[in-house]
Design a protein around this motif. Structure first.
Motif, mmCIF file in Angstrom:
data_model
loop_
_atom_site.group_PDB
_atom_site.id
_atom_site.type_symbol
_atom_site.label_atom_id
_atom_site.label_comp_id
_atom_site.label_asym_id
_atom_site.label_seq_id
_atom_site.Cartn_x
_atom_site.Cartn_y
_atom_site.Cartn_z
ATOM 1 N N LEU A 98 10.673 4.524 0.777
ATOM 2 C CA LEU A 98 10.273 5.923 0.882
ATOM 3 C C LEU A 98 10.925 6.638 -0.296
ATOM 4 O O LEU A 98 12.154 6.636 -0.415
ATOM 5 N N HIS A 99 10.104 7.175 -1.186
ATOM 6 C CA HIS A 99 10.600 7.796 -2.415
ATOM 7 C C HIS A 99 10.316 9.293 -2.398
ATOM 8 O O HIS A 99 9.149 9.688 -2.325
ATOM 9 N N PRO A 100 11.340 10.144 -2.478
ATOM 10 C CA PRO A 100 11.083 11.578 -2.615
ATOM 11 C C PRO A 100 10.326 11.842 -3.917
ATOM 12 O O PRO A 100 10.641 11.250 -4.952
ATOM 13 N N ALA A 101 9.315 12.702 -3.836
ATOM 14 C CA ALA A 101 8.518 13.043 -5.021
ATOM 15 C C ALA A 101 8.052 14.489 -4.888
ATOM 16 O O ALA A 101 6.994 14.762 -4.326
ATOM 17 N N GLY A 102 8.869 15.424 -5.348
ATOM 18 C CA GLY A 102 8.520 16.839 -5.235
ATOM 19 C C GLY A 102 8.426 17.249 -3.782
ATOM 20 O O GLY A 102 9.328 16.960 -2.989
ATOM 21 N N ASP A 103 7.312 17.895 -3.406
ATOM 22 C CA ASP A 103 7.157 18.346 -2.018
ATOM 23 C C ASP A 103 6.572 17.262 -1.110
ATOM 24 O O ASP A 103 6.274 17.507 0.057
ATOM 25 N N LEU A 144 0.874 -1.172 0.000
ATOM 26 C CA LEU A 144 0.000 0.000 0.000
ATOM 27 C C LEU A 144 0.909 1.219 0.000
ATOM 28 O O LEU A 144 2.005 1.174 0.562
ATOM 29 N N LEU A 145 0.466 2.316 -0.617
ATOM 30 C CA LEU A 145 1.255 3.540 -0.552
ATOM 31 C C LEU A 145 0.403 4.699 -0.080
ATOM 32 O O LEU A 145 -0.808 4.725 -0.273
ATOM 33 N N VAL A 146 1.068 5.642 0.549
ATOM 34 C CA VAL A 146 0.457 6.906 0.950
ATOM 35 C C VAL A 146 1.456 8.005 0.626
ATOM 36 O O VAL A 146 2.672 7.790 0.696
#
Length: 173
Positions: A136-141, A59-61
């Motif tokens: 945990l992937h950085p994605a913009g803000d 699952l992702l949030v």
């Protein structure tokens, strides 16, 4: 033989307000995501949630990187999701208000510890998930927090889900 590329007039890049309005036309469910770090329960309202995989069950949030919740979920490595019923609008509002006190933020909301992770799960939820963070992937803000689902619970009762559409809470009619 492939079709030649079509040339189009240059289009200006979308601005954030226009993007937000357009995404507001995508109806989504509303959840509360919780974790436990620094001796405190942390919670946030979220509608950026998605099932990723069935094998393994993931699952992702999406979590704003400047939010207090971001550091807490990164530190804890575990989190829970409670899918909100339509009658839980006040809960969604409270846990999405910026600047609310961190201490005791769940005092007015009935909840219990998850059986596997111990994170707070809301008593009146339509379903619960407990997750262990795998990526945990950085994605913009924001960061995309991916977790392996370690427990799932669905109560016997069913009712309408709380929805978010065009900047407002609602329900299916």
């Amino acid at each position: 033989m492939s079709e030649p590329l079509r040339t189009r007039e240059p289009v200006p890049a979308p601005d954030t307000d226009h993007y937000r309005r357009a995404m507001g036309r995508f109806a989504s469910g509303v959840t509360v995501v919780t974790t436990f770090a620094g001796g405190l329960d942390h919670a946030m309202t979220a509608n950026a949630l998605a099932s990723v995989s069935l094998d393994p069950i993931l699952l992702l949030v999406c979590v704003e990187r400047d939010a207090r919740f971001h550091d807490a979920v990164e530190e804890a490595g575990v989190w829970g999701v409670s899918i909100l019923p339509a009658r839980a609008r006040a809960t969604a509002d409270w846990l999405s208000s910026r600047g609310r006190p961190l201490h005791g933020q769940l005092d007015r909301i009935e909840h219990h510890p998850g059986p596997v992770t111990g994170v707070a799960l809301l008593d009146d939820a339509l379903a619960h998930f407990e997750c262990r963070t795998t990526d945990l992937h950085p994605a913009g803000d924001h960061s995309i927090v991916v977790g392996e689902v370690v427990s799932v619970f669905t109560p016997d009762h069913t009712e309408d889900a709380l929805l978010y559409y065009r900047g407002r809470y609602g329900r299916l009619t």
